[in-house]
Write a protein that holds these residues in place. Structure first.
Motif, PDB file in Angstrom:
ATOM      1  N   LEU A  24     -15.372  -5.053  15.902  1.00  0.00           N
ATOM      2  CA  LEU A  24     -14.584  -4.786  14.704  1.00  0.00           C
ATOM      3  C   LEU A  24     -13.934  -3.410  14.785  1.00  0.00           C
ATOM      4  O   LEU A  24     -12.783  -3.245  14.372  1.00  0.00           O
ATOM      5  CB  LEU A  24     -15.463  -4.888  13.462  1.00  0.00           C
ATOM      6  CG  LEU A  24     -14.738  -4.658  12.126  1.00  0.00           C
ATOM      7  CD1 LEU A  24     -13.596  -5.655  11.945  1.00  0.00           C
ATOM      8  CD2 LEU A  24     -15.716  -4.755  10.962  1.00  0.00           C
ATOM      9  N   ALA A  25     -14.654  -2.424  15.325  1.00  0.00           N
ATOM     10  CA  ALA A  25     -14.092  -1.079  15.452  1.00  0.00           C
ATOM     11  C   ALA A  25     -12.826  -1.097  16.305  1.00  0.00           C
ATOM     12  O   ALA A  25     -11.847  -0.408  16.009  1.00  0.00           O
ATOM     13  CB  ALA A  25     -15.125  -0.126  16.056  1.00  0.00           C
ATOM     14  N   ARG A  26     -12.836  -1.884  17.385  1.00  0.00           N
ATOM     15  CA  ARG A  26     -11.644  -1.979  18.224  1.00  0.00           C
ATOM     16  C   ARG A  26     -10.468  -2.523  17.429  1.00  0.00           C
ATOM     17  O   ARG A  26      -9.339  -2.044  17.543  1.00  0.00           O
ATOM     18  CB  ARG A  26     -11.916  -2.895  19.431  1.00  0.00           C
ATOM     19  CG  ARG A  26     -12.605  -2.218  20.582  1.00  0.00           C
ATOM     20  CD  ARG A  26     -12.650  -3.138  21.803  1.00  0.00           C
ATOM     21  NE  ARG A  26     -13.439  -4.344  21.556  1.00  0.00           N
ATOM     22  CZ  ARG A  26     -14.767  -4.383  21.644  1.00  0.00           C
ATOM     23  NH1 ARG A  26     -15.450  -3.293  21.931  1.00  0.00           N
ATOM     24  NH2 ARG A  26     -15.419  -5.497  21.434  1.00  0.00           N
TER      25      ARG A  26
ATOM     26  N   ILE B 282     -13.423 -11.630   8.495  1.00  0.00           N
ATOM     27  CA  ILE B 282     -13.515 -10.190   8.752  1.00  0.00           C
ATOM     28  C   ILE B 282     -12.711  -9.827   9.989  1.00  0.00           C
ATOM     29  O   ILE B 282     -11.967  -8.845  10.015  1.00  0.00           O
ATOM     30  CB  ILE B 282     -14.989  -9.762   8.894  1.00  0.00           C
ATOM     31  CG1 ILE B 282     -15.710  -9.890   7.543  1.00  0.00           C
ATOM     32  CG2 ILE B 282     -15.087  -8.319   9.398  1.00  0.00           C
ATOM     33  CD1 ILE B 282     -17.218  -9.730   7.639  1.00  0.00           C
ATOM     34  N   MET B 283     -12.844 -10.622  11.038  1.00  0.00           N
ATOM     35  CA  MET B 283     -12.136 -10.342  12.276  1.00  0.00           C
ATOM     36  C   MET B 283     -10.619 -10.463  12.120  1.00  0.00           C
ATOM     37  O   MET B 283      -9.848  -9.802  12.814  1.00  0.00           O
ATOM     38  CB  MET B 283     -12.605 -11.301  13.378  1.00  0.00           C
ATOM     39  CG  MET B 283     -13.995 -11.006  13.904  1.00  0.00           C
ATOM     40  SD  MET B 283     -14.101  -9.377  14.676  1.00  0.00           S
ATOM     41  CE  MET B 283     -15.711  -9.509  15.455  1.00  0.00           C
ATOM     42  N   ARG B 284     -10.177 -11.302  11.207  1.00  0.00           N
ATOM     43  CA  ARG B 284      -8.741 -11.476  10.976  1.00  0.00           C
ATOM     44  C   ARG B 284      -8.177 -10.420  10.032  1.00  0.00           C
ATOM     45  O   ARG B 284      -6.971 -10.347   9.817  1.00  0.00           O
ATOM     46  CB  ARG B 284      -8.464 -12.859  10.375  1.00  0.00           C
ATOM     47  CG  ARG B 284      -8.588 -14.022  11.342  1.00  0.00           C
ATOM     48  CD  ARG B 284      -8.496 -15.334  10.588  1.00  0.00           C
ATOM     49  NE  ARG B 284      -8.578 -16.485  11.469  1.00  0.00           N
ATOM     50  CZ  ARG B 284      -7.549 -17.232  11.829  1.00  0.00           C
ATOM     51  NH1 ARG B 284      -6.345 -16.950  11.387  1.00  0.00           N
ATOM     52  NH2 ARG B 284      -7.708 -18.260  12.627  1.00  0.00           N
ATOM     53  N   GLY B 285      -9.053  -9.621   9.401  1.00  0.00           N
ATOM     54  CA  GLY B 285      -8.601  -8.606   8.466  1.00  0.00           C
ATOM     55  C   GLY B 285      -8.413  -9.113   7.055  1.00  0.00           C
ATOM     56  O   GLY B 285      -7.801  -8.441   6.221  1.00  0.00           O
ATOM     57  N   GLN B 286      -8.953 -10.300   6.745  1.00  0.00           N
ATOM     58  CA  GLN B 286      -8.834 -10.833   5.392  1.00  0.00           C
ATOM     59  C   GLN B 286      -9.725 -10.074   4.411  1.00  0.00           C
ATOM     60  O   GLN B 286      -9.485 -10.104   3.204  1.00  0.00           O
ATOM     61  CB  GLN B 286      -9.173 -12.322   5.391  1.00  0.00           C
ATOM     62  CG  GLN B 286      -8.160 -13.163   6.157  1.00  0.00           C
ATOM     63  CD  GLN B 286      -8.589 -14.616   6.313  1.00  0.00           C
ATOM     64  OE1 GLN B 286      -9.617 -15.025   5.796  1.00  0.00           O
ATOM     65  NE2 GLN B 286      -7.805 -15.382   7.047  1.00  0.00           N
ATOM     66  N   HIS B 287     -10.757  -9.422   4.925  1.00  0.00           N
ATOM     67  CA  HIS B 287     -11.566  -8.493   4.134  1.00  0.00           C
ATOM     68  C   HIS B 287     -11.327  -7.108   4.724  1.00  0.00           C
ATOM     69  O   HIS B 287     -11.644  -6.854   5.886  1.00  0.00           O
ATOM     70  CB  HIS B 287     -13.052  -8.847   4.207  1.00  0.00           C
ATOM     71  CG  HIS B 287     -13.391 -10.184   3.616  1.00  0.00           C
ATOM     72  ND1 HIS B 287     -13.364 -10.427   2.257  1.00  0.00           N
ATOM     73  CD2 HIS B 287     -13.754 -11.354   4.202  1.00  0.00           C
ATOM     74  CE1 HIS B 287     -13.711 -11.685   2.030  1.00  0.00           C
ATOM     75  NE2 HIS B 287     -13.939 -12.268   3.199  1.00  0.00           N
ATOM     76  N   ALA B 288     -10.763  -6.210   3.935  1.00  0.00           N
ATOM     77  CA  ALA B 288     -10.388  -4.890   4.434  1.00  0.00           C
ATOM     78  C   ALA B 288     -11.616  -3.999   4.614  1.00  0.00           C
ATOM     79  O   ALA B 288     -12.666  -4.238   3.998  1.00  0.00           O
ATOM     80  CB  ALA B 288      -9.409  -4.232   3.463  1.00  0.00           C
ATOM     81  N   PRO B 289     -11.520  -2.954   5.447  1.00  0.00           N
ATOM     82  CA  PRO B 289     -12.636  -2.019   5.611  1.00  0.00           C
ATOM     83  C   PRO B 289     -13.069  -1.439   4.270  1.00  0.00           C
ATOM     84  O   PRO B 289     -12.240  -1.004   3.474  1.00  0.00           O
ATOM     85  CB  PRO B 289     -12.040  -0.931   6.512  1.00  0.00           C
ATOM     86  CG  PRO B 289     -10.964  -1.618   7.269  1.00  0.00           C
ATOM     87  CD  PRO B 289     -10.383  -2.626   6.325  1.00  0.00           C
ATOM     88  N   GLY B 290     -14.363  -1.479   4.012  1.00  0.00           N
ATOM     89  CA  GLY B 290     -14.910  -0.977   2.760  1.00  0.00           C
ATOM     90  C   GLY B 290     -14.995  -1.998   1.643  1.00  0.00           C
ATOM     91  O   GLY B 290     -15.634  -1.757   0.619  1.00  0.00           O
ATOM     92  N   ASP B 291     -14.368  -3.169   1.828  1.00  0.00           N
ATOM     93  CA  ASP B 291     -14.410  -4.204   0.790  1.00  0.00           C
ATOM     94  C   ASP B 291     -15.833  -4.711   0.582  1.00  0.00           C
ATOM     95  O   ASP B 291     -16.581  -4.919   1.548  1.00  0.00           O
ATOM     96  CB  ASP B 291     -13.530  -5.393   1.175  1.00  0.00           C
ATOM     97  CG  ASP B 291     -12.069  -5.188   0.831  1.00  0.00           C
ATOM     98  OD1 ASP B 291     -11.732  -4.115   0.296  1.00  0.00           O
ATOM     99  OD2 ASP B 291     -11.262  -6.098   1.108  1.00  0.00           O
TER     100      ASP B 291
END
Length: 234
Positions: free
Chosen positions: A174-176, A28-37
């Motif tokens: 995560l918001a940052r 999640i922190m790396r962006g491998q799961h996008a917001p809303g996924d």
């Protein structure tokens, strides 16, 4: 009198849950799961080769840290850009952290000044992005960023306030990352430098004002309502 032996409950399960939690948090922190996924327990259990119970335990922990949402149908998902919680956390930080920084500037000693300068130096010399770590900023920069902000507040000498900062920082991490990715033009370097300068000049009013603006921009960056300033990470 016979004593009943207390055997640790399912140590193997706890270890597996910790491993799944660490894997999901990193993804999640790396962006491998996008917001809303969606974070589907069945799929994650199959992918990791563990039970549904292990995955659910890890997901519940992520929910507690603000890194996942529990959906009404008992599913889970990565928080979306529009998640109201980001606005609530930003509001709480704006209400508390500038006040604590003011206390820190007024109470901090020479050792605190030295730690602030060292923390800012480390932050300014740490690469923000590392290609192999994904779309968001690097783990090393994230830690240097946290240490700088916390060090600024440590001069207050109040461990209860610092514990509050720690909890809010984790909840807003995560918001940052989401905000920074959406608004890469942010001059975070300049904002951090102004924070250091105001704190070390013992200018409590300016330091509190700069920090309040700094904190405002993450939520603005997530909603797209940037006002008169470019969105910036906090």
């Amino acid at each position: 009198m016979t004593q009943t032996a207390h055997t640790p409950a399912l140590p193997g399960k706890r270890m597996l849950s910790e491993q799944v939690y660490a894997h999901l948090r990193d993804a999640i922190m790396r962006g491998q799961h996008a917001p809303g996924d969606a974070l589907k327990p069945q799929d994650l259990a199959k992918e990791r080769g563990v039970s549904l119970a292990v995955v659910r335990e890890a997901l519940v922990r992520l929910v507690g840290e603000g890194l996942a949402d529990r959906l009404p149908n008992r599913g889970f998902a990565v928080p979306a850009f529009s998640d109201r919680r980001w606005q609530e956390i930003a509001e709480a930080r704006r209400a508390i952290e500038p006040v604590v920084l003011r206390m820190s500037v007024e109470r901090g000693d020479v050792d605190w000044e030295a730690r602030v300068r060292a923390a800012h130096h480390r932050l300014s010399r740490t690469p923000v992005y590392v290609a192999e770590e994904g779309a968001y900023y690097s783990a090393a920069w994230a830690e240097a960023h946290r240490v700088f902000h916390r060090t600024l507040l440590e001069g207050c000498g109040n461990p209860v306030l610092l514990d509050t900062f720690d909890r809010m920082w984790t909840a807003s991490e995560l918001a940052r990352r989401l905000s920074t990715q959406r608004h890469p033009e942010r001059d975070g370097v300049g904002e951090h430098r102004r924070l250091e300068e105001a704190a070390l000049a013992r200018d409590a009013d300016t330091a509190a004002e700069v920090l309040a603006l700094h904190l405002t921009q993450t939520a603005a960056g997530l909603t797209g309502c940037t006002g008169h300033e470019p969105a910036e990470d906090a």
